[in-house]
Design an enzyme around this catalytic site. Structure first.
Site, short mmCIF file in Angstrom:
data_model
loop_
_atom_site.label_atom_id
_atom_site.label_comp_id
_atom_site.label_asym_id
_atom_site.label_seq_id
_atom_site.Cartn_x
_atom_site.Cartn_y
_atom_site.Cartn_z
N GLU A 1 13.32 38.08 -40.39
CA GLU A 1 12.46 38.80 -39.45
C GLU A 1 11.39 39.51 -40.27
O GLU A 1 11.59 40.64 -40.71
CB GLU A 1 13.28 39.80 -38.62
CG GLU A 1 14.31 39.12 -37.74
CD GLU A 1 15.30 40.09 -37.11
OE1 GLU A 1 15.85 39.74 -36.06
OE2 GLU A 1 15.52 41.18 -37.67
N ASP B 1 24.81 42.84 -24.82
CA ASP B 1 23.89 43.29 -23.78
C ASP B 1 24.37 42.87 -22.39
O ASP B 1 24.38 43.67 -21.46
CB ASP B 1 22.48 42.73 -24.05
CG ASP B 1 22.52 41.31 -24.60
OD1 ASP B 1 23.47 40.57 -24.26
OD2 ASP B 1 21.61 40.94 -25.37
N ASP C 1 13.59 43.73 -28.84
CA ASP C 1 13.78 42.97 -30.07
C ASP C 1 12.53 43.08 -30.92
O ASP C 1 11.43 43.26 -30.41
CB ASP C 1 14.07 41.50 -29.76
CG ASP C 1 15.48 41.28 -29.26
OD1 ASP C 1 16.30 42.21 -29.36
OD2 ASP C 1 15.76 40.18 -28.73
N LYS D 1 24.55 44.40 -33.47
CA LYS D 1 23.46 45.03 -32.75
C LYS D 1 23.95 46.14 -31.82
O LYS D 1 23.28 47.16 -31.65
CB LYS D 1 22.68 43.99 -31.94
CG LYS D 1 21.46 44.55 -31.22
CD LYS D 1 20.73 43.47 -30.44
CE LYS D 1 19.54 44.04 -29.67
NZ LYS D 1 18.85 42.99 -28.88
N ASP E 1 18.91 47.41 -39.54
CA ASP E 1 20.31 47.20 -39.88
C ASP E 1 20.48 46.51 -41.23
O ASP E 1 21.60 46.33 -41.69
CB ASP E 1 21.01 46.40 -38.78
CG ASP E 1 22.18 47.16 -38.18
OD1 ASP E 1 22.18 48.41 -38.29
OD2 ASP E 1 23.08 46.54 -37.61
#
Length: 735
Positions: free
Chosen positions: A112, A446, A306, A282, A141
């Site tokens: 990312e 989620d 995100d 997450k 994280d």
């Protein structure tokens, strides 16, 4: 004026043509029942050839029919929402608006890219919303210095970017998206200001990408900012103290942009991680954010995002507030879910990444049954509900909170006071991860969190505005797409198999239709069994000359013909109405086959093993980085089979098997003068096998014709050829 106070802030409209659709669905279900009746009434007797093959087909068709019924819950009562932002702005002054905390999550700077993450952060910092009511939190994280350095650079650039957006009414609040859009349209702003802001961005981008490429930050930056000292005790990404840094304090009068206007609060967080303590992926990061933000800004509304989903609409906070602040109809709304949209999908959506039907049809259907599921991003929550507040009739929410800066702690004191909230041991002997915050123990934390909220009596809202509120990045290779679907489908099945699942659905305060909608998604991976059977057995029986379906002259042929044609014609029309293309629909059918026979299969196996406690829950991150060759293939809509994965071995083997069976059938036709007899006796098997061969044409090219890096690896080609040949030979020998 008094009556304006009670005018609704949103309206709900039912989809047109509901009666017509229900009539169609009822007719189609009648045809499915006839197919079941045919299959049950014609089971070969014991001892006859093909009995178990026939029973297997009955099982597959029972499942397909049952699953189709589940999908109808997502289409039975679709609703659409419209809002009135003007009424909201007239009714509430700035001091009456709730605080909004925005959580952006990243986990690995190698998959990312930090510059992508910073564009997302900058896009939400530039919302058209009172800065003192807005706070942005980046959860890293990976605990990466590079990400912190990038955020530090972004905080400096924000002082120029935010006033520029407001002054020139910039629509694309992500700098990268904004500058990319300028090459596609004429810019009508101030040329000098544009050149200045673009130069500042390119300089920031260059510093971030240089540091990322080298894997280290500049010495000057390290010595200049005290925040880097928090890495002094850092051992690894899985073993470090809590790192928290308030880069911009929105309550500080000196925290202003270049025009002297207030800036939103900006916070970096890397929660404590220790090898001996579970970190819950997450969900654990989100729960740490909830606690940390409660001690810094404590916004009543939380937006979860995100790191690759930047804001594409500077007013979308106001959109969400229309649902939360309506006097009459908002008391039971827990969260507002916006769809994910993707800026990098090609015209014909090679990998089905845009998810047109789920976002434009199915979630509207769930909304009509009590609310959509929480998809983990692009979602606004009430903080109280996310923290475990129970629903009661007539519950009220207090938006206005006294903001008293007297006696406010210094930034350093606030950081030290907040650190324990993100420690590994804070959650021990608490309800965090159970009754508070996001749920633990599931790959789709989620979805299970949203379901639990709804089961307590809360509702959710799905809002799909014409101008997309968020834009992100869809998978650009087949391997990425399959890994993503594997994680999703595995997590959904974990929900269905969890020890609390039956209790959750039996005691739920949600409608039967919404329960069926959840079961539809939870059962994704179970489809692998019936799909694999249907992709293999009818083709092998065609090769052997065993008929499994009624002949054309048989009256029982009609239910099969009607159901198949009606189902696929409706599927095509639905896809086109969602904005897709005919070729895009065909690509969707291919991905449907690939994910059901590979992603869903591995997800099914892993979910079963984890339920039986043979393996632990893992969380796979879909890479956001693609090499240049793969990117060019994606833009040209050429499928990429270049990865050596077991998933590719399965889909290649199935493609080869169907090719051999179809080729064998063609040889029989050539050798047998009575061609029409074969088509009379086994038309549906020929159609099925031929469709499977046709849908796999890009894969055959990757196996035999292509020479680029996107071709199927030689090892997979050999394995698939041998395995398919063995399957055909073994079946021919046994029958």
């Amino acid at each position: 004026m008094g009556s304006d106070k009670y005018m609704p802030l949103f309206e709900t409209k039912r989809a047109k043509g509901r009666v017509l659709y229900r009539l169609f669905a009822g007719t189609l279900f009648t045809g499915i029942c006839f197919i079941w009746a045919y299959r049950v009434g014609n089971i070969p007797k014991r001892g006859e050839d093909g009995r178990w093959v026939w029973i297997g087909l009955l099982g597959a068709e029972l499942w397909f029919g049952f699953y189709w019924v589940l999908t109808q819950a997502l289409r039975w009562n679709r609703v659409y929402r419209c809002i009135f932002k003007d009424r909201l702005s007239q009714r509430y002054g700035e001091e009456d608006l709730p605080g909004v905390d925005i959580f952006v999550c990243t986990a690995d700077s190698t998959v990312e890219p930090p510059i992508m993450v910073m564009n997302t952060v900058l896009s939400v910092m530039a919302y058209d919303y009172p800065a003192k009511k807005l706070s942005v939190y980046l959860s890293d994280d990976g605990g990466s210095k590079l990400t912190f350095y990038a955020l530090l650079e972004a905080s400096k650039f924000a002082r120029h970017w935010i006033p520029y957006c407001k002054k020139f009414k910039v629509e694309h609040r992500s700098p990268a998206a904004y500058f990319a859009s300028l090459s596609k349209s004429n810019h009508h702003g101030d040329t000098r200001n544009l050149a200045d802001i673009k130069k500042l961005y390119e300089e920031m981008e260059d510093r971030i990408e240089t540091a990322t490429k080298l894997g280290r930050i500049p010495e000057e930056a390290y010595l200049k900012h005290r925040g880097f000292s928090q890495w002094d005790s850092y051992s690894s990404r899985h073993d470090h103290d809590t790192i928290i840094q308030i880069l911009i304090d929105g309550k500080d009068p000196n925290a202003t942009d270049v025009d002297g206007c207030a800036l939103p609060t900006l916070v970096y967080l890397a929660r404590e991680k220790r090898p001996q303590h579970p970190h819950h992926f997450k969900a654990g990061a989100m729960n740490a954010l909830i606690r940390v933000s409660s001690n810094i800004s404590n916004g009543q509304i939380i937006l979860t995002l995100d790191c690759d989903m930047y804001s594409n609409n500077s007013l979308c906070i106001w959109d969400a507030l229309c649902f939360f602040m309506d006097i009459e109809k908002s008391h039971d709304i827990a969260f507002v879910q916006f769809p994910q949209a993707f800026e990098n999908t090609t015209k014909n959506d090679t990998y089905g990444g845009s998810l047109l039907v789920p976002y434009n049809v199915e979630l509207h259907g769930m909304d009509g049954l009590g609310g959509p599921l929480y998809i983990g991003t692009c979602c606004f929550h009430r903080r109280d509900v996310l923290c475990g507040r129970k629903f009661t009739k007539g519950c009220k929410f207090q938006w206005k909170i006294d903001d008293d800066n007297k006696g406010r702690k210094s930034i350093q004191e606030l950081e030290e006071e907040t650190k324990p909230l993100a420690s590994c041991t804070y959650e021990q002997n608490t309800e965090w991860g159970n009754e508070m915050g996001l749920k633990y123990g599931c790959a789709v934390e989620d979805v299970v969190t949203g379901l639990s909220i709804q089961c307590k009596g809360w509702k959710s809202v799905y809002f799909n505005p014409e101008k997309k509120a968020f834009l992100g990045v869809a998978p650009t290779t087949l391997a990425q797409a399959l890994v993503q679907h594997k994680r999703w489908s595995e997590g959904h099945l974990q929900i269905l198999l969890s020890k609390h699942s039956l209790e959750r659905f039996v005691q739920a305060k949600i409608s039967l239709g919404l329960q069926l909608g959840y079961i539809c998604y939870n059962s994704w991976s179970v489809n692998c069994l019936a799909t694999l059977y249907y992709s293999i057995i009818p083709s092998l029986c065609l090769l052997k000359g065993i008929s499994l379906y009624p002949q054309v002259s048989d009256p029982w042929f009609m239910p099969f013909a009607c159901v198949i044609s009606a189902k696929y014609i409706y599927s095509l029309i639905e896809f086109l109405c969602c904005g897709g293309t005919i070729l895009g629909w065909w690509n969707e059918q291919r991905i449907w086959l690939y994910k059901r026979t590979s992603s869903y299969l591995f997800a099914f196996i892993d979910a079963i093993l984890k339920t039986l406690a043979f393996t632990n829950v893992t969380f796979l991150i879909t890479p956001k980085v693609t090499d240049e060759d793969a990117s060019q293939r994606y833009e040209k809509e050429i499928m990429d089979f270049g990865a050596s994965t077991p998933m590719f071995t399965i889909i290649a083997t199935l493609a080869m098997l169907n090719f051999f069976c179809f080729a064998g059938m063609v040889m029989k036709v050539i050798m047998d003068a009575n061609v029409f007899k074969l088509f009379e006796e086994m038309p549906l098997q020929i159609l099925l096998c031929g469709a499977l061969v046709l849908i796999n044409l890009p894969l055959y090219q990757g196996l035999f014709l292509r020479k680029d890096k996107g071709k199927v690896p030689s090892s997979i080609t050999v394995k698939s050829f041998v395995l398919a040949l063995l399957a055909c030979s073994s079946f021919t020998f046994l029958y």
